[in-house]
Design a protein around this motif. Structure first.
Motif, PDB file in Angstrom:
ATOM      1  N   CYS A 143     -38.426  19.996 -31.022  1.00  0.00           N
ATOM      2  CA  CYS A 143     -36.765  19.795 -31.339  1.00  0.00           C
ATOM      3  C   CYS A 143     -36.405  18.128 -30.606  1.00  0.00           C
ATOM      4  N   ASP A 144     -35.362  17.707 -31.731  1.00  0.00           N
ATOM      5  CA  ASP A 144     -34.451  17.103 -32.017  1.00  0.00           C
ATOM      6  C   ASP A 144     -33.457  17.037 -30.913  1.00  0.00           C
ATOM      7  N   VAL A 216     -19.721  17.400 -23.887  1.00  0.00           N
ATOM      8  CA  VAL A 216     -21.362  18.054 -24.406  1.00  0.00           C
ATOM      9  C   VAL A 216     -22.429  17.384 -24.276  1.00  0.00           C
ATOM     10  N   CYS A 217     -22.958  18.354 -23.781  1.00  0.00           N
ATOM     11  CA  CYS A 217     -24.515  17.698 -22.837  1.00  0.00           C
ATOM     12  C   CYS A 217     -25.492  17.164 -23.738  1.00  0.00           C
ATOM     13  N   GLU A 218     -25.827  17.990 -25.417  1.00  0.00           N
ATOM     14  CA  GLU A 218     -26.848  18.188 -25.244  1.00  0.00           C
ATOM     15  C   GLU A 218     -26.546  19.312 -27.425  1.00  0.00           C
ATOM     16  N   VAL A 219     -26.556  17.815 -28.412  1.00  0.00           N
ATOM     17  CA  VAL A 219     -26.544  18.758 -29.546  1.00  0.00           C
ATOM     18  C   VAL A 219     -27.841  18.622 -30.163  1.00  0.00           C
ATOM     19  N   SER A 220     -29.026  20.068 -30.666  1.00  0.00           N
ATOM     20  CA  SER A 220     -30.073  19.497 -30.758  1.00  0.00           C
ATOM     21  C   SER A 220     -30.012  20.805 -32.342  1.00  0.00           C
ATOM     22  N   ARG A 221     -31.561  20.349 -32.429  1.00  0.00           N
ATOM     23  CA  ARG A 221     -32.376  21.970 -33.393  1.00  0.00           C
ATOM     24  C   ARG A 221     -33.498  21.661 -32.911  1.00  0.00           C
ATOM     25  N   SER A 222     -33.593  23.148 -33.233  1.00  0.00           N
ATOM     26  CA  SER A 222     -35.348  23.134 -32.269  1.00  0.00           C
ATOM     27  C   SER A 222     -35.386  23.590 -34.005  1.00  0.00           C
ATOM     28  N   THR A 223     -36.417  23.684 -34.087  1.00  0.00           N
ATOM     29  CA  THR A 223     -37.526  24.295 -35.176  1.00  0.00           C
ATOM     30  C   THR A 223     -38.302  25.077 -35.072  1.00  0.00           C
ATOM     31  N   TYR A 224     -38.666  26.488 -34.885  1.00  0.00           N
ATOM     32  CA  TYR A 224     -39.256  27.367 -33.990  1.00  0.00           C
ATOM     33  C   TYR A 224     -40.629  28.071 -35.329  1.00  0.00           C
TER      34      TYR A 224
END
Length: 243
Positions: A143-144, A216-224
């Motif tokens: 998670c970034d 904007v609380c969170e901008v993320s990229r999650s790799t599952y």
């Protein structure tokens, strides 16, 4: 009619969207939404700008369009709406024990994509937090997360929270709505090593932008890992009588 400037919104369609959102949240289900003509006049914008804003609210389920009648505040569909939840909440809901280890927590300069998502200028400093998320001790997700230093600088300087959304909740900043996009991909060599899978294995990349009110609380990229995670998306047919 006087034009309106909504604080916190940089773009015209965002100003329109947040204005209509505030009206809809205060209205009863079934109430008429402002007409496109009214919004064009109020904000002094093109009709396409208004439509862009309204389309977003329809997609979020806050408004619904009824052909031949107009646009209305939608009735809540609690059982059909997906939840804006954290990894920790999702794993607990699935009966698995969540875990987390920080790989990096630092400042970065916002690139073009992050700047656009966070509604800031490219190159502005932002917080960056990379974690490996586990379920029952098994690596599941990288998670970034990017966040505003103006609003959330304590995420860098303070003690590391075990759950980002719990940290938001303690400060009355829990995200209330967001936007997710999902892309199927294959793991890079680095991702494969971290997630303990073969290079080229299937993964899901989930990009999120989450808001608390206008912030904007969170901008993320999650790799599952695709073999450890199933994405569940509820759907609703708006016209059950259609072909």
């Amino acid at each position: 009619m006087d034009t309106v400037n909504t604080p916190g919104a940089r773009f015209k369609h965002e100003q329109v969207r947040e204005y209509v959102r505030s009206l809809a949240l205060a209205a009863e289900p079934g109430a008429h939404a402002p007409s496109e003509r009214e919004l064009v006049q109020r904000f002094n914008v093109a009709r396409m700008t208004v439509r862009h804003a309204m389309d977003g609210l329809v997609a979020q389920g806050l408004l619904e369009r009824i052909p031949g009648r107009g646009t209305f505040v939608a009735k809540p569909h609690v059982e059909m709406q997906s939840r804006l939840s954290s990894f920790t909440e999702e794993m607990k809901r699935r009966g698995r024990k969540p875990g987390s280890s920080t790989m990096q927590r630092t400042r970065r300069r916002a690139g073009p994509g992050v700047a656009r998502a966070m509604q800031i200028e490219e190159g502005e400093p932002v917080g960056y937090w990379r974690r490996l998320r586990t379920a029952d001790g098994v690596p599941v997700c990288i998670c970034d997360v990017y966040f505003s230093l103006e609003h959330f600088d304590h995420l860098l300087s303070g003690a590391e929270p075990s759950s980002l959304y719990s940290w938001f909740a303690e400060r009355d900043l829990l995200p209330t709505w967001g936007e997710d996009s999902v892309v199927a991909a294959v793991a890079t060599a680095e991702e494969a090593e971290i997630l303990q899978i073969e290079e080229g294995s299937a993964v899901l990349r989930v990009s999120r932008r989450a808001f608390c009110r206008e912030v904007v609380c969170e901008v993320s990229r999650s790799t599952y890992r695709a073999d450890q995670f199933t994405l569940w998306v509820p759907v609703l047919r708006s016209d059950p009588g259609g072909a």
